[in-house]
Design an enzyme around this catalytic site. Structure first.
Site, PDB file in Angstrom:
ATOM      1  N   THR A 147       0.848  -1.190   0.000  1.00 48.72           N
ATOM      2  CA  THR A 147       0.000   0.000   0.000  1.00 48.72           C
ATOM      3  C   THR A 147       0.882   1.238   0.000  1.00 48.72           C
ATOM      4  OG1 THR A 147      -1.799   1.172   1.138  1.00 48.72           O
ATOM      5  CG2 THR A 147      -0.169   0.090   2.534  1.00 48.72           C
ATOM      6  N   ASP A 176      -7.395  -5.640   0.830  1.00 54.12           N
ATOM      7  CA  ASP A 176      -8.242  -4.847  -0.048  1.00 54.12           C
ATOM      8  C   ASP A 176      -9.554  -4.703   0.685  1.00 54.12           C
ATOM      9  OD1 ASP A 176      -8.620  -3.379  -2.448  1.00 54.12           O
ATOM     10  OD2 ASP A 176      -9.883  -4.974  -3.227  1.00 54.12           O
TER      11      ASP A 176
END
Length: 163
Positions: free
Chosen positions: A24, A115
């Site tokens: 990320t 996610d």
């Protein structure tokens, strides 16, 4: 990558510590990963002291490698599939840079990914895996919230007389 293996697949007990690379670029998600891994009851530490574990973002790793990391497109049909795509892409990038002195400092390197999104019952589970781009291609949080408010209000008004 299996637990205890470094990015080249070799286990080396002469080095200590675990590097966790978060798939990320979102600083808040990196903070959340740190909170999870450093919780006293996580059961994850397996004898490692807090100082033996370092959590960094994909951006930080790319900076250490002196290049840019291009995350793969999230083409999965579920949150789990997209997390896998992110983790696999970053694992390949990490493996390609296994000889970086920074990575060699650790006994093991692993990649974590997640996610997430919003699944609104009133909208049949939308936006789901498309949450980030639900309202606009830019996907700003404000645009998503406004779009959800507008869509749920329309859904409520359309179904109001059907009771």
């Amino acid at each position: 990558m299996s637990g205890g293996d470094d990015v080249s697949g070799r286990h080396d007990c002469s080095r200590k510590g675990l590097l966790i690379v978060a798939a990320t670029g979102n600083a808040n998600k990196v903070r959340e990963f740190k909170e999870i891994f450093f919780r006293a009851d996580s059961g994850f530490k397996a004898g490692l002291d807090k100082t033996d574990i370092k959590v960094i973002s994909q951006k930080e790793l790319a900076e250490k490698a002196g290049c840019r990391y291009e995350a793969p497109p999230e083409t999965g049909s579920t949150f789990a599939a997209n997390a896998y795509i992110k983790a696999r892409g970053l694992e390949q990038f990490t493996g390609a840079h296994a000889e970086l002195p920074f990575l060699r400092e650790f006994g093991a390197v692993c990649v974590v990914a997640d996610d997430s999104g919003l699944c609104v019952d009133a909208l049949g589970g939308e936006p789901g895996i498309r949450s980030a781009r639900f309202a606009s291609p830019e996907g700003s949080e404000e645009a998503v919230v406004l779009s959800l408010q507008r869509r749920t209000k329309l859904e409520f008004n359309e179904n109001r007389g059907n009771n």
